[in-house]
Design an enzyme around this catalytic site. Structure first.
Site, PDB file in Angstrom:
ATOM      1  N   TYR A 119     -22.158 -50.554  23.627  1.00  0.00           N
ATOM      2  CA  TYR A 119     -20.985 -50.296  23.346  1.00  0.00           C
ATOM      3  C   TYR A 119     -20.353 -50.734  24.781  1.00  0.00           C
ATOM      4  CZ  TYR A 119     -16.830 -47.110  24.436  1.00  0.00           C
ATOM      5  OH  TYR A 119     -15.584 -46.538  24.468  1.00  0.00           O
ATOM      6  N   GLU A 207     -11.839 -51.461  23.146  1.00  0.00           N
ATOM      7  CA  GLU A 207     -13.357 -51.065  22.432  1.00  0.00           C
ATOM      8  C   GLU A 207     -14.217 -51.770  21.226  1.00  0.00           C
ATOM      9  OE1 GLU A 207     -13.244 -46.951  20.312  1.00  0.00           O
ATOM     10  OE2 GLU A 207     -14.425 -46.357  21.779  1.00  0.00           O
TER      11      GLU A 207
END
Ligand code: ADP
Ligand code: MG
Length: 397
Positions: A119, A207
Site C-alpha cells: 500500500y 493512492e
C-alpha cells in the site's frame, strides 16, 4: 475532483511510473478489438467508477454469486464475456453506498504476476502541515482493516515541501516496504516521481493500492486513485478535461456553474446560508433538534439575486427536501438581496414544502418588508435556535 483509474495511470505514466499496458473501452466490440492486440495470456477487466473496493464489490443485477468489479480473464473470449456481463450494470462497493454506481467504462489491462501487494499513498498530513507518504507492506484490498486492527503496520513519512523529496526519504520508504534489489532500485525512482506528480498537479490524494512487487522482482503501479484540490483546478486545464460529469451529483454540477459552495447530503432539510461557519452551525443545530440537513450551501458574501435564485432552485429540485431553512446574517451580504432572490425563485419554481426564513443584519427591515409584501408563504424566525425548531416542527406537520 476525482478521475478514473485508467486516467490516473496515464497521468502517472507521463511522469515515468511503471504501469501495465491497457485500454479503456465502452462496448464489447471495442473490448474484442483491443484484447486481440494485447499479449495475454492473462487479462484483467476493471470497472471504471469513482469509488474503490471494486474487486470485492458486487453487481446489483448479477447476485452475490457472480464475480466482482475487477475480473481476471485467460482468453479474448473470456474478456468479452466479462465485458458483456459488467457493462451497464450497477456495482455496489463499500465506497459507493447501497445505491451503487453504473459501470459505463471498463479498463482492460495486461495481467501481472504478483509476488507481493503493498500500500502507498500521498496525502496532506494536516497535523504537521506537510505532504506525507503513508505506506504499508499489507496492501491489497483491505487497508481499512489493517489501519484498524494492526496500525503498527502502517508507516507515515512527512516530506519537507521546501527541500522536496530526498534519497534519504526514498530509502526510508524502501525499508518500510521491505524492498530489496531491483524493487528497491525501482523504489528510488518511483517515489520521487509520485511526489512530483502529487505536488505539480495539486493532488489532495494519490493512492496506489496495490503497489506490487512482481515475480520478476520489479515494482508496478497496479491501482491508482487520484483526487485533485478543486481550488487549484483553474490552473490545470489538462486535468479539467478528464472530468466525468456522469460520476458527479447533478445538483453539485449545477451549483459549480453558479460558483456556489454546495455539497449534497442525505437529510431532508434544505439549507441556504451565508458563510461556511454559519452554514456548519445551522447544520449542527438542525441535527440537535433531531433532523438531518439535505445539503451544505454557502451562498457566499457577495451573492447576487441571480445566484440566490439559482441556489434556491437547486435546493427545491431535490426530491428529498421536505422543508427549507434560509438563515442569513447580512454583513457584506444584504438581507434585501436574499429576500429578493427567495421571492423570485419561489415565483419561478413554486414552493411545495414549508419555508422558514431567519434574516439578521444589514438591511434586515428592507428584507423582511420584501418578503411580507410578496405572497410567499414564509414562516418567520427570530434567531437560529427559533429557526431550527420551527423548520423541524413544520416538516413533522
Ligand atoms: P479495487 O481496489 O477497486 O478493488 P484494484 O485495482 O486494486 O481494485 O484490484 C483489486 C485486486 O485485483 C488487486 O488487489 C489485485 O490483486 C488484482 N488485480 C488488479 N489489477 C490486476 C492486474 N493488472 N493483474 C493482476 N491482478 C490484478
Ligand atoms: Mg485497489
Amino acid at each position: 475532483m476525482n478521475i478514473h483509474e485508467y486516467q490516473a495511470k496515464r497521468l502517472l505514466h507521463s511522469y515515468g511510473a511503471p504501469i501495465a499496458g491497457g485500454v479503456a473501452i465502452y462496448s464489447a466490440e471495442q473490448a474484442e478489438e483491443w484484447a486481440k492486440k494485447m499479449p495475454g495470456p492473462l487479462y484483467v477487466v476493471k470497472s471504471q467508477i469513482h469509488a474503490g473496493g471494486r474487486g470485492k464489490g458486487k453487481f446489483k443485477e448479477l447476485g452475490d454469486d457472480a464475480a466482482g468489479g475487477v475480473r481476471l480473464a485467460r482468453s479474448v473470449e473470456e474478456v468479452v464475456q466479462n465485458v458483456k456481463e459488467m457493462l451497464g450494470n450497477t456495482l455496489v462497493t463499500k465506497q459507493t453506498g447501497p445505491e451503487g454506481k453504473q459501470v459505463n467504462r471498463l479498463y482492460i489491462e495486461d495481467g501481472a504476476d504478483i509476488d507481493r501487494e503493498l500500500y502507498l499513498s500521498i496525502l496532506i498530513d494536516r497535523t504537521v502541515g506537510r505532504p506525507a507518504f503513508v505506506v504499508s507492506t499489507e496492501g491489497g484490498m483491505d487497508i481499512e482493516a489493517v489501519a484498524e486492527e494492526t496500525p503498527e503496520k502502517i508507516f507515515t513519512l512527512p516530506i519537507d515541501p521546501i527541500k522536496g523529496m530526498t534519497d534519504a526519504d526514498s530509502r526510508k520508504l524502501n525499508r518500510a516496504l521491505k524492498l530489496t534489489k531491483d524493487a528497491a532500485k525501482d523504489g528510488m525512482e518511483l517515489f520521487p516521481i509520485l511526489y512530483k506528480a502529487f505536488t505539480e498537479k495539486d493532488m489532495s490524494l494519490l493512492e496506489v493500492n496495490p503497489l506490487i512487487v512482481m515475480k520478476d522482482g520489479r515494482l508496478r503501479v497496479l491501482d491508482a486513485k487520484v483526487s485533485f484540490d478543486g481550488n487549484a483546478l483553474f490552473r490545470h486545464d489538462d486535468i479539467m478535461a478528464l472530468r466525468d460529469l456522469s460520476e458527479e451529483d447533478e445538483k453539485e454540477i449545477e451549483a459549480s456553474k453558479h460558483d456556489l459552495a454546495y455539497v449534497a447530503l442525505d437529510g431532508n432539510i434544505g439549507c441556504m446560508v451565508n458563510g461556511a461557519g454559519l452554514a456548519m452551525a445551522t447544520m449542527d443545530i438542525i441535527k440537535q433538534y433531531g433532523e438531518e440537513p439535505a445539503n451544505f450551501l454557502d451562498v457566499g458574501g457577495g451573492a447576487t439575486t441571480e445566484k440566490v435564485t439559482a441556489a434556491f432552485k437547486i435546493i427545491t429540485a431535490d426530491p428529498k427536501v421536505k422543508g427549507i431553512l434560509v438563515n442569513i446574517f447580512g454583513g457584506i451580504m444584504k438581507c434585501d438581496v436574499i429576500a429578493e432572490g427567495v421571492v423570485k425563485a419561489v415565483k419561478d419554481v413554486g414552493l411545495k414544502v414549508p419555508l422558514v426564513v431567519r434574516l439578521e443584519g444589514t438591511n434586515v427591515e428592507k428584507g423582511k418588508q420584501i418578503i411580507n409584501d410578496s405572497d410567499v408563504d414564509v414562516i418567520a424566525a427570530d434567531d437560529l435556535d427559533d429557526a431550527a425548531q420551527k423548520i423541524v416542527k413544520a416538516i413533522k406537520g
